[in-house]
Design a protein around this motif. Sequence first.
Motif, PDB file in Angstrom:
ATOM      1  N   GLY A   1      51.690 -15.379  73.293  1.00 17.16           N
ATOM      2  CA  GLY A   1      52.207 -14.372  74.201  1.00 17.16           C
ATOM      3  C   GLY A   1      51.158 -13.556  74.929  1.00 17.16           C
ATOM      4  N   GLU A   2      49.882 -13.756  74.609  1.00 17.17           N
ATOM      5  CA  GLU A   2      48.822 -13.007  75.282  1.00 17.17           C
ATOM      6  C   GLU A   2      48.174 -13.904  76.320  1.00 17.17           C
ATOM      7  N   LYS A   3      47.906 -13.337  77.492  1.00 13.53           N
ATOM      8  CA  LYS A   3      47.218 -14.128  78.508  1.00 13.53           C
ATOM      9  C   LYS A   3      45.748 -14.274  78.107  1.00 13.53           C
ATOM     10  N   VAL A   4      45.280 -15.519  77.956  1.00 13.07           N
ATOM     11  CA  VAL A   4      43.888 -15.718  77.538  1.00 13.07           C
ATOM     12  C   VAL A   4      43.019 -16.335  78.628  1.00 13.07           C
ATOM     13  N   SER A   5      43.632 -16.830  79.705  1.00 11.47           N
ATOM     14  CA  SER A   5      42.814 -17.445  80.745  1.00 11.47           C
ATOM     15  C   SER A   5      42.084 -16.360  81.518  1.00 11.47           C
ATOM     16  N   ASN A   6      40.918 -16.721  82.047  1.00 12.18           N
ATOM     17  CA  ASN A   6      40.070 -15.792  82.809  1.00 12.18           C
ATOM     18  C   ASN A   6      39.724 -14.533  82.041  1.00 12.18           C
ATOM     19  N   ARG A   7      39.667 -14.634  80.744  1.00 13.33           N
ATOM     20  CA  ARG A   7      39.177 -13.526  79.923  1.00 13.33           C
ATOM     21  C   ARG A   7      37.976 -14.070  79.203  1.00 13.33           C
ATOM     22  N   ASP A   8      37.255 -13.232  78.460  1.00 18.21           N
ATOM     23  CA  ASP A   8      36.120 -13.836  77.768  1.00 18.21           C
ATOM     24  C   ASP A   8      36.599 -14.620  76.546  1.00 18.21           C
ATOM     25  N   THR A   9      35.724 -15.461  76.034  1.00 18.42           N
ATOM     26  CA  THR A   9      36.125 -16.356  74.951  1.00 18.42           C
ATOM     27  C   THR A   9      36.479 -15.562  73.693  1.00 18.42           C
TER      28      THR A   9
END
Lengths: 322, 526
Positions: free
Chosen positions: B325-333
């Motif tokens: 449910g959390e947006k993980v794309s374009n965030r840091d690893t």
Amino acid sequence: MDPIVILQAGVASGTVLLFAALGEVFAERSGVLNLGVEGMMLIGAMTAFSTTIATGNPWIGVLAAMIAAGLLSQIHAFIAVTLQADQVVSGLALTMVGAGISLVLGEGLSKAGTVSLLPNFSIPWLSALPVLGPIFFTKQSILVYLGYLMTPLAWYYINHTRPGLHLRAVGEYPAAADALGINVFRLRYAYIFVGGALAGLAGATISLAVAPGWFSELTTGGQGWIAVGLVIFAQWDPIRAAIGSYAFGALRRLILDIQAPLLLFGVDNPFYYNPYFSFFLQMLPYAFTVIVLVIGSREAVRKRLGAPAALGEPYIRGERGK
Amino acid sequence: MNATNNSFPLAVEMKGIVKRFPGVLANDHVDFELRVGEIHALLGENGAGKSTLMNILAGLYKQDAGIIKVKGKRLEFSSPRDAIKAGIGMVHQHFMLVPSQTVTENILLGLDEPRFLMRLSEYDKKIADLGDSYGLKVDPRAKIWQLSVGEQQRVELLKMLYRGADVLVMDEPTAVLAPQEIEVLFDTLRSMAAQGKSVIFISHKLHEVSSIADRVSVLRRGKATASGEPAKGVTKQQLASMMVGREVVLFVDRKPKQAGNVILDVKDVHAENDKGLPALRGLSLNVRAGEIVGIAGVAGNGQIELSQVIAGMRKCKQGDVTLNGEKVSNRDTLYGIEHGMSYVPEDRTHVGSSPNLSVTDNVIMKNYRKAPISKGSLLDMNAASKFAQQLKEAYDIIVPTVNTPVRLLSGGNLQRVILAREISGTPNFMVAVQPTRGLDVGAIEGVHRLLLTQREADAAVLLISEELEELLALSDRVYVIYEGKIMGEVQVGVGEPDERLLEAIGLMMTGTSLEQIQNEGVAAHG
Ligand SMILES: Nc1ncnc2c1ncn2[C@@H]1O[C@H](COP(=O)(O)OP(=O)(O)O)[C@@H](O)[C@H]1O
Ligand SMILES: [Mg+2]
């Protein structure tokens, strides 16, 4: 300030950049980055000038310059190709070696007096063309004309001949060339030599034609670096390199001329009365070079610009992967 | 032609070939014979020394001992050029083609003809004709990067045929092809053999041997365990034990299981490759808790970019990736890791691990931020060693001490180090890219078992692999990727996959969408 005169002088001074950039295009197309252009140009300028003094024949000077700078480049070839070391470091070292040698050997040359220079002449008929005639074909050095010939030939050689095909293959995918029996190492040595010899020619163009004489490291004044930047800017293409070289030559010339005590558009020339402005202008080509080199050092950007895929990578036979 | 007949003349004879690399004996007194007009399979696990042996034949490596005879004459090759002159042409595992040049340019590369000027149009015609005569269709004017992998392989073959090669060595030619393309290749090879060419076919896949080869030789750890056995006379089981040195059960125990909630959701993702060209074009998929979802596809269709976008290592131009449910794309690893992400990258030695650091340093790379390893702003190296020691035992990592740099580990052990690190963080999602590539059978079994344990523990696993058998054995569902898009999704039951499923996946791998297949299927039946 006559724009035609500025452009005419710009073409002459751009010829220096052109030879150096063409040489670097050849080296980089074979996959070897040579940052030693400045050093090789200094060696070329010094050798050309001193040999001409000694022999009285500027052609011998030019030849000696090309051989000397070509030989110097082979140090880089040995380190980068045979020892497979980092090409950036080796190239930087080459610049220092070239500058050092030429300063030591050129000691006292600045007081040597006049030498016989390469001939300047106009091309009949072509020089009568409007605008283009006076800029490109009037009272230019024979080396400037050589530059006109060399650019399309270099382009044709790279794109439409068998050795040119091999050159491109070695720079793009040396393993493929090697698998078909092309001697990657020998070709890289050869094109590094070509790059060196052309840098030497660029140096000779300064000391025997464009700005005759030997003024220690000010002779080249960082033009070798501008040439390296131009190669990236030109996307490794001889024609684009020529356009860039002439544009930069004209810009350098304009910056010099703009510092004269003139009226510009009816007002006192601010560049004359305030030297800081002109220092700023003089900085521009170098600032451009720094920016281009910084941008071009990013692999992703290089790929997009169409850099030879193996640029900067030593070739090791039988290395896995890729 | 009946090439299995003993009286057939020899095209190539290699005797007592020895080749050493630092630390490995890649070929240990290998004998190998190739008859004129036969298709000879060279079988062996990854690392058995097949490519090395053939690179010697192709003049790329020089043998330390042993002799090579071609058509009865003893020859010394000092470069590939010599081998080509002797009529030996090799199509390498990694294609040796210059991507920015045209087909014709690649074929003419290194030849003495034309001497100086390249009038390509004349040669375009010649090459098109040559292609027609062997059923190898490809546009001579196309640039290599524009071609599919199958077409590039044809260019490699043409390159050798143009040079007049009559011995063709194909190094794992099927590894990069979809099933239908493999059939086409096999037809080509058969027709070449029928025209008198001799073919060496390298593979580590048993089932290919029986369908294409006249005879088979097997290498194990650099030694020949079979030399020129008639392919009809040996069973798969026999071949497998010659390859591995023991009986193998190629069997994965995947029990039926109900999948849970969606853990990873990839929605309409667009991304570019390193060259700035579109690699993913509106790709959507999801993975649920307690299931392994496979991504099938021919190499280079966006699989790597997909894994990088999910792991947060590549920019996503459009669309997004959500994890729990959390947006993980374009965030840091790190953000992804904190939300349950684990990542087993394709490149084990540079992305998955840091080669010069010890096993300990490599396994704490994710949890060093937390107690007990982190103590204020310091690391508690005792706690770290203890942790590494625990993982070493739990995951069977074979290494003298946990202070050994991981570059000294074998592929299987290194992969276990990476998996140990990733799994010990108790992720609820894992993306694994080619996790078994280059491993031997024992290590592969181990990795498969670890992936299945993740599934048992209700984690979601996205498995990207080019080995179709592996995907079908492990996955509950398989998506097929082609040019950065999902062509379709299939459910995989437990047990042997049926022919129709395989055929559908193969078609999707070459760009036919599932809908098209179903429509045509309906048309054919109705
Ligand atoms: N250029 C090389 N340098 C060092 N080791 C190598 C090299 N090429 C192959 N090897 C080693 O030799 C062994 C055999 O490799 P290879 O012939 O590629 O196996 P195969 O093709 O059967 O998978 C492996 O252990 C591999 O790591
Ligand atoms: Mg191999």
